[in-house]
Design an enzyme around this catalytic site. Structure first.
Site, mmCIF file in Angstrom:
data_model
loop_
_atom_site.group_PDB
_atom_site.id
_atom_site.type_symbol
_atom_site.label_atom_id
_atom_site.label_comp_id
_atom_site.label_asym_id
_atom_site.label_seq_id
_atom_site.Cartn_x
_atom_site.Cartn_y
_atom_site.Cartn_z
ATOM 1 N N ARG A 297 0.797 -1.218 0.000
ATOM 2 C CA ARG A 297 0.000 0.000 0.000
ATOM 3 C C ARG A 297 0.836 1.277 0.000
ATOM 4 O O ARG A 297 0.681 2.134 -0.859
ATOM 5 C CB ARG A 297 -0.915 0.035 1.250
ATOM 6 N N HIS B 88 -7.218 -3.192 -7.620
ATOM 7 C CA HIS B 88 -6.959 -2.503 -6.347
ATOM 8 C C HIS B 88 -8.250 -2.371 -5.534
ATOM 9 O O HIS B 88 -8.912 -1.327 -5.558
ATOM 10 C CB HIS B 88 -6.374 -1.118 -6.638
ATOM 11 N N TYR C 153 -16.920 14.090 -13.047
ATOM 12 C CA TYR C 153 -16.794 15.280 -13.896
ATOM 13 C C TYR C 153 -15.461 15.333 -14.645
ATOM 14 O O TYR C 153 -15.381 15.909 -15.728
ATOM 15 C CB TYR C 153 -16.925 16.558 -13.057
#
Length: 747
Positions: A29, A75, A119
């Site tokens: 990670r 992931h 967006y």
């Protein structure tokens, strides 16, 4: 099947589980791999974009699509972490080389967040395709199963530059963290070349090529002499200053213009810097700044400070460096995953790991290319031989009944069952020994390949294939040849993607600001019930003593070099310098105490206020709503920090309801919400450290809590209003022992 019970120590099980968790966070990670300089979430996001075909010369795709695909395939750790990694890789003020081309609002250097992923759109940068993802189809890295075994993902990307240095890295793992500054691509390539030419090169010699960090925000590194130790050990602190220029303003006045900022100042700290400058003006540290404006735009940073005529520009510049974030430190800890374990690396070790990785990638690449060319040569040799005996091959095809007969004849010379025109043809066919691959190519060959020009083209291709095989074998068998290929690749990358250095590296003297000495004197601190505070002259107080005591909540004497201690119901103590308080006339309004320190009336309430000098030699009594009491020596509150925990509360719902200076001969009275009063001597309360909860002062019924606490000073009567009736705590409440239930007062 019988149940099998395994007996083990719980502590051992917890230890093993925690270590497994910690290593998972560290390796999978938080920390980058030294080979490609990427954390798993970055690597997986880039690979997913590669798989989706979102290339630099193709249309943008919605980030939500990229995030969803990455999360579903590679992931499974939540969409926010993936999108955050994607955004950071697109921000040119955070990365030396942005790896993602973002379209839409991807945040700003001043701390504005990116728009929602539904967006924004993104695609790969050209350098990402050419330098980070190229040759993935040539078996240059190992592929491993994804989390559910349904897909394959690269263990590491075949990055052709030391990305750990070029883009830097930051991450917080369990018990460790990494913080690596970005560097200039051209300088890093030069350092790799120097290492390839001399593997005994030292870190000092490498620093002839890598001058120091190259932050995307520019700035000036001012501790050049410390860099050698930082790059030799992999840890240290880099001091960075912003770039300040002097410009002419209106009316002949000068302006200080900040055009570059320290790298740690990006995001929220630009606003903090502006507030710090305003604070310098408000606290009279300088009176030469008349206005400050942030004129930054997409073109770059531009913060303008307008000055008075005749202002000392050098002093003001030094003041900004000393008192604001315009000079800041970047903590370096070059920690990365090397050989599948976390390791702190120095500059040379990072380059060594990268070069070893490049040799491995290059070896696998050219071995794959060689294998393909050898296969191609085999086919080409077969086709050229077939063209020489094409009539015999056609005769075999026409005389055979099955494809199996044809294959057996071409590969092993088996002629049984095949009809030939002559015995000579049969004898010639028996001598054929094509390989399986050649046989397949011959059977798939079109008749147009028999044209003379086509045969010549085939022979030309064969000669080119032989040349490539010789070149690939030379690269694979000779260190110098492979090193030359790697260097040529790096030089091409430097030529196409290199850029001039942005951050200057130099040695600069420590900034020393000689502040004018304050004449020490006695003042009187006044704070009204609305939290407006000020200090006034002692004589002014004596003239208006009656009004001052009536109009203000806190009134006490102190020195103008002292600190004001504010104890709150959350058990915190905030300090404010007396010098920061406005000093003036009795009728001046003062300044909200909220504006001068960390205290905020919106989240906590004042319980007690006094000067540090007044409490330093005294004992302070603390009472919490849960009925816990203790004494604390006032010297424990003589600290440097502006905010500390003054006491420990017994739970989330507990609150500090009283704090004050006490003495052994005084009585303390605790009043509960249910009307129980308990009076006992202060000397029954033990002295504790400020980090202690204390002891029980009163036994409370379930649901009850201490609402008020009073200190009865000997010789002074204390009367309070209880249920609209006045009672005397001196005479009405009888003394008892601490930790009692108290007496319920009925009126």
């Amino acid at each position: 099947m019988e149940e099998q019970i395994i007996r083990t120590e719980y502590s051992e099980l917890m230890q093993k589980s925690y270590i497994d968790y910690a290593m998972s966070v560290i390796i999978a990670r938080a920390l980058p791999d030294v080979r490609d300089g990427l954390k798993p979430v970055q690597r997986r996001t880039l690979y997913d974009m590669y798989e989706l075909g979102i290339q630099y010369d193709r249309p943008y795709r919605k980030c939500a699509r990229i995030v969803g695909d990455t999360m579903g395939k590679y992931h499974p750790h939540g969409d926010s972490s993936i999108y955050e990694a994607l955004v950071v890789m697109a921000q040119d003020f955070k990365k030396g080389i942005p790896l993602v081309d973002g379209h839409g609002n991807f945040g700003s250097i001043e701390g504005d967040g990116a728009a929602a992923m539904r967006y924004t759109e993104a695609r790969l940068q050209k350098i990402t395709q050419e330098v980070y993802l190229r040759d993935l189809d040539k078996n240059v890295v190992d592929f491993v199963p994804n989390f559910d075994g349904t897909e394959k993902e690269p263990e590491v990307l075949p990055v052709r530059v030391p990305n750990l240095l070029v883009n830097g890295a930051d991450g917080i793992a369990v018990g460790m963290a990494t913080s690596i500054p970005p560097h200039n691509l051209g300088e890093v390539v030069d350092a790799v070349r120097a290492y390839l030419e001399n593997q005994e090169i030292t870190v000092r010699e490498l620093m002839q090529y890598i001058k120091g960090p190259d932050f995307p925000t520019g700035g000036i590194v001012v501790n050049k002499d410390d860099l050698l130790n930082i790059y030799e050990t992999g840890t240290g602190k880099i001091r960075i200053r912003g770039k300040v220029e002097v410009e002419k303003g209106k009316g002949g006045r000068q302006c200080l213009v900040i055009t570059e900022i320290p790298y740690p100042m990006i995001v929220a700290n630009i606003g903090k810097f502006l507030n710090d400058v305003v604070s310098l003006i408000e606290t009279k540290k300088t009176t030469d700044i008349t206005d400050i404006s942030n004129q930054s735009s997409k073109e770059g940073i531009r913060i303008v400070l307008e000055l008075k005529r005749g202002a000392d520009v050098e002093y003001l510049t030094n003041l900004l460096y000393k008192k604001t974030r315009l000079e800041d430190t970047f903590s370096v800890n070059m920690l990365a995953v090397a050989d599948k374990k976390p390791e702190t690396l120095n500059l040379k070790q990072i380059i060594e790991h990268h070069v070893d990785f490049q040799f491995e990638v290059t070896r696998r690449k050219y071995q794959t290319l060689l294998d393909k060319e050898i296969e191609r040569r085999e086919v080409q040799e077969g086709l050229i031989r077939a063209c020489d005996v094409i009539d015999l091959i056609i005769e075999i095809l026409r005389g055979s009944k099955t494809q199996k007969q044809v294959r057996a004849c071409l590969t092993e010379g088996v002629t049984e069952g095949i009809r030939f025109r002559s015995e000579k043809s049969r004898k010639d066919a028996g001598q054929l020994r094509f390989t399986e691959r050649q046989t397949t190519a011959i059977l798939e060959m079109r008749l147009q390949k028999l044209i003379g020009l086509e045969i010549e083209a085939l022979k030309k291709e064969y000669r080119e294939t032989v040349r490539k095989i010789a070149r690939y074998e030379d690269i694979l068998n000779n260190y110098s040849s492979m090193a030359a290929v790697i260097l040529e690749d790096l030089e091409q990358i430097k030529k196409e993607y290199g850029s001039p250095r942005k951050t200057a590296v130099e040695n600069a003297r420590e900034i020393v600001i000689e502040e004018p000495k304050v004449e020490e004197m006695d003042v009187v601190f006044l704070m009204d019930r609305f939290g407006y505070a000020k200090t006034i002259d002692v004589t002014a107080f004596e003239r208006n003593k009656e009004s001052a005591l009536a109009e203000n909540r806190y009134v006490f004497r102190c020195r103008n070099t002292d600190k004001i201690c504010i104890f709150t119901d959350l058990g915190q103590m905030h300090t404010v310098k007396v010098q920061d308080l406005p000093y003036g006339r009795f009728r001046d309004k003062g300044t909200p105490i909220d504006n001068l320190g960390n205290y905020s009336s919106a989240t906590e309430q004042m319980v007690y206020v006094n000067s540090l000098e007044n409490i330093r030699q005294q004992k302070l009594l603390f009472v919490s709503g849960a009925g816990m009491v203790k004494q604390v020596d006032g010297s424990e509150f003589d600290v440097v920090k502006r905010t500390i925990a003054a006491t420990k509360l017994s739970g989330e719902n507990d609150r500090l309801i009283f704090a004050g200076i006490c003495s052994e001969n005084e009585y303390v009275v605790l009043q509960s919400a249910e009307g129980c009063f308990l009076k006992f001597l202060v000397q029954e309360v033990p002295e504790k450290k400020k980090a202690a909860i204390g002891v029980r002062g009163i036994r409370l019924a379930e649901g009850d809590s201490v609402e008020h606490a009073y200190l009865l000073v000997s010789g002074m009567e204390c009367r309070i209003l209880y249920k609209d009736k006045e009672i005397s705590l001196n005479t009405r409440i009888k003394p008892a022992k601490r930790d009692g239930k108290g007496t319920r007062i009925r009126v």
